[in-house]
Scaffold this active site. Sequence first.
Site, PDB file in Angstrom:
ATOM      1  CG  LEU A  91      58.721  37.846 -11.665  1.00 37.47           C
ATOM      2  CD1 LEU A  91      59.574  38.276 -12.997  1.00 37.47           C
ATOM      3  CD2 LEU A  91      58.218  39.107 -11.253  1.00 37.47           C
ATOM      4  CG  ASP A  92      51.535  36.444 -11.140  1.00 33.16           C
ATOM      5  OD1 ASP A  92      51.872  35.924 -10.119  1.00 33.16           O
ATOM      6  OD2 ASP A  92      50.827  37.534 -11.122  1.00 33.16           O
ATOM      7  CB  ILE A  93      52.564  31.426 -15.154  1.00 28.96           C
ATOM      8  CG1 ILE A  93      53.062  30.330 -16.281  1.00 28.96           C
ATOM      9  CG2 ILE A  93      50.954  31.820 -15.468  1.00 28.96           C
ATOM     10  CD1 ILE A  93      52.381  29.196 -16.307  1.00 28.96           C
ATOM     11  CG  HIS A 108      47.767  37.883  -8.544  1.00 33.88           C
ATOM     12  ND1 HIS A 108      46.668  36.848  -8.964  1.00 33.88           N
ATOM     13  CD2 HIS A 108      48.994  37.175  -9.143  1.00 33.88           C
ATOM     14  CE1 HIS A 108      47.037  36.093  -9.438  1.00 33.88           C
ATOM     15  NE2 HIS A 108      48.448  35.960  -9.648  1.00 33.88           N
TER      16      HIS A 108
END
Length: 239
Positions: free
Chosen positions: A111-113, A195
């Site tokens: 998961l992105d930050i 993304h």
Amino acid sequence: MLISNFKRFNMKRVDAYLSSLGYCSRSEARKFMKQNEITVLDKRVFNPSTKASHKDIKVNQEALDSEKLLILLNKPKDYICSHNDAGKLIYSLLPKRWQNRNPKISTIGRLDIDTTGLILLTDDGELNHRLTSPKKDIKKIYEVTLLNPLNGDEKELFSSGTILLNGEDKPLKPAKLTIINDTLVHLEIVEGKYHQVKRMFAYTKNKVIKLHRVSFADTFLEDLKEGSFKELDINLFID
């Protein structure tokens, strides 16, 4: 005789268990066994080379951790799904013993930050590969907060299987959009492109301002608090 041989085959040295499960290193095992009560079939042992089955060993009256772990974690914002990057790493939310396991625990996907929510972690490499394989069509559901109201045609567009994102050579697989209100939706996808959710809404000239994963492979966060985790039964994910 066959049963006896099978039992011996499934026995390992106590220090091998302790080191692979993160209790201590093999060189520290003798000291660890003096400072903690290690029992085999409820009889205390001090020799690191003692052989036993996983199920027969206890540390301070508690069963050994599982030989393979599957963890469900509610990821907070600003944590990084990496072992090596600078900053707050997602693994720091786990018990120190689990951080020391060999093989290491790794996230199943990332998961992105700035993305929050459900993520699975495991030290079972085969399971990790299976749940991240593009061929498996693993379902993921995200709660998406948008900067601008929906255009009105997103549901049909996302389900059409015709969206070709920049840099991709194949259209996205059909995705299911559930509208909560004009700036809040749930998006169900079966891919995990870079993304992807943000790029899908950018394709519609919109912007994702908050992204939260609520489900992965039919598992849900339920009432798990942010930053908390729980162990899952790994057998439920093994075919």
